[in-house]
Motif scaffolding. Sequence first.
Motif, PDB file in Angstrom:
ATOM      1  N   SER A   1      65.607  -6.665  53.488  1.00  0.00           N
ATOM      2  CA  SER A   1      66.973  -5.917  52.921  1.00  0.00           C
ATOM      3  C   SER A   1      67.980  -6.362  53.792  1.00  0.00           C
TER       4      SER A   1
ATOM      5  N   ARG B   1      71.924   0.119  41.628  1.00  0.00           N
ATOM      6  CA  ARG B   1      70.653   0.151  41.007  1.00  0.00           C
ATOM      7  C   ARG B   1      69.984   1.499  41.238  1.00  0.00           C
TER       8      ARG B   1
ATOM      9  N   GLU C   1      72.214  -3.230  45.035  1.00  0.00           N
ATOM     10  CA  GLU C   1      70.911  -2.413  45.462  1.00  0.00           C
ATOM     11  C   GLU C   1      71.471  -0.944  45.263  1.00  0.00           C
TER      12      GLU C   1
ATOM     13  N   ARG D   1      74.206  -6.172  48.239  1.00  0.00           N
ATOM     14  CA  ARG D   1      73.641  -5.134  49.152  1.00  0.00           C
ATOM     15  C   ARG D   1      74.245  -3.824  48.148  1.00  0.00           C
TER      16      ARG D   1
ATOM     17  N   ALA E   1      68.416   3.220  47.029  1.00  0.00           N
ATOM     18  CA  ALA E   1      68.901   1.804  46.761  1.00  0.00           C
ATOM     19  C   ALA E   1      67.601   1.266  46.087  1.00  0.00           C
ATOM     20  N   ARG E   2      67.844   0.388  45.096  1.00  0.00           N
ATOM     21  CA  ARG E   2      66.497  -0.312  44.790  1.00  0.00           C
ATOM     22  C   ARG E   2      66.907  -1.693  45.061  1.00  0.00           C
ATOM     23  N   ARG E   3      65.843  -1.824  46.051  1.00  0.00           N
ATOM     24  CA  ARG E   3      65.831  -3.303  46.505  1.00  0.00           C
ATOM     25  C   ARG E   3      65.452  -4.387  45.843  1.00  0.00           C
ATOM     26  N   THR E   4      66.132  -5.671  45.831  1.00  0.00           N
ATOM     27  CA  THR E   4      65.369  -6.822  45.405  1.00  0.00           C
ATOM     28  C   THR E   4      64.222  -7.053  45.920  1.00  0.00           C
TER      29      THR E   4
END
Length: 486
Positions: free
Chosen positions: A196, A70, A67, A64, A188-191
């Motif tokens: 999330s 990123r 994220e 987390r 945040a750049r979530r996967t």
Amino acid sequence: MSALKEYEAQLEAIDLTDPAPPQEPERQRWFMKKAAELIKEKSQELGRPLTARVKTFGCQMNERDSEKLRGILEAAGYVLTEEENADFILYNTCTVRENANLKVYGRLGYLGGLKKQNPHMMIALCGCMMQEAEVVDKIQKSYRFVDLIFGTHNIYKFAELLVSALQNDRMIIDIWKDTDKIVEDLPARRTYSFKSGVNIMFGCNNFCSYCIVPYVRGRERSRRPIDIIREIEGLVKDGVVEVMLLGQNVNSYGKNLEERVSFAQLLQEIEKIQGLERIRFMTSHPKDLSDELIDVMKHSKKICHHLHLPLQSGSSRLLKIMNRKYTKEQYLELTGKLRREIPDLSLTTDIIVGFPGETEEDFQETLDVVKKVAYDSAFTFIYSKRTGTPAAVMENQVPEDVIKDRFDRLLTLVQEIGRERSSRLQGQTLPVLVEHINEQDETLVTGRLDNNLVVHFPGDASMIGKLINVHLTDCKGFYYIGEAVR
């Protein structure tokens, strides 16, 4: 408007001729804008966009954090990549086991060679490993090409630290011993677009004798319920259907808040959020798992029937030395209650083999618990000595050959029981949250059941992020093959 677009709009409105504001997170937004200006200049100089890679070692909390890192890099103008020869490399480190440290040192050696070929390349290190003074000392002496080092408590300051690193030719080190600050309103750049992690608390007060986490993550700090609810509502608005509530010990959530709120009460409030389909959480400490939480899980329509409940050892003698604050009997009583109240619950666990002083009798107690609880799966670990913990200086360290024999026996038992437990669902039709196209067969999609078991079935990319009813036709041990039910 997506969360990232909203952030871009906020940054656009910032005037860099004004001084950086003192309050957070406004201060970090100012530094993101400043970083974007510096990155743009460098990009024009090189005649191409600058790339950045974040590599994560460790737990869900680290994932987390990555994220967010990123998201900040992207807001600053970097193009994210998985290539190791990126212009900016950031390793978010773990120090729970020695092997994690060795992996980072190994990768740093490789990066040193890359940096000689690309002098403009920047290398940064953060996370739990950086909270250890001897680690930072070693990096300063042996890996002097590293540009930026920061720890777990000031990750929110990354934009500010990035600007310092971009403007200086020396190594920037910013490590805090502890903090009471919580700053979460960051990009945040979530996967995954549809699920999330959400931090509900930070740190740990348990001080298990083998564990370095309280020393590197600090003491427990819970976020306010209103802030957690607002974050999840924003995520749902952005397309998220499943959240994983994160904390070193989620069961002790709320104890340091001015107005005490239990974890069970927080879950009840989160369940009210419209559009949210699934709620997961980890990690739970057995000593804090309440009857209230069991009751909330039992009656919830959104909380997944999966509970990760670390055992560590089945020996009450060792549990006392580990400072776990429960006995074998208390653990079995708790898991028995869970099985009675939530019959379809999937129970998983962590087990350490080879803790100092572990005898064959102690190990047999662990095997006894594994048989009685019948875990769906277990993460089994060989004890790793962590400098700074009480267990590191204990006598009677167990010989490696004895540990390996015990580890193999435990793993065999865990896998045998896990396969049997998994097969009980064969023939049922259950909802699966589709996560991605299958990596081995592009005609299949892969997703997870409520109990966290993996399912592969025929499908396409249009299913990703959706809950699909799937008939479970064939159990393959720890995963299922199924067919979508139209």
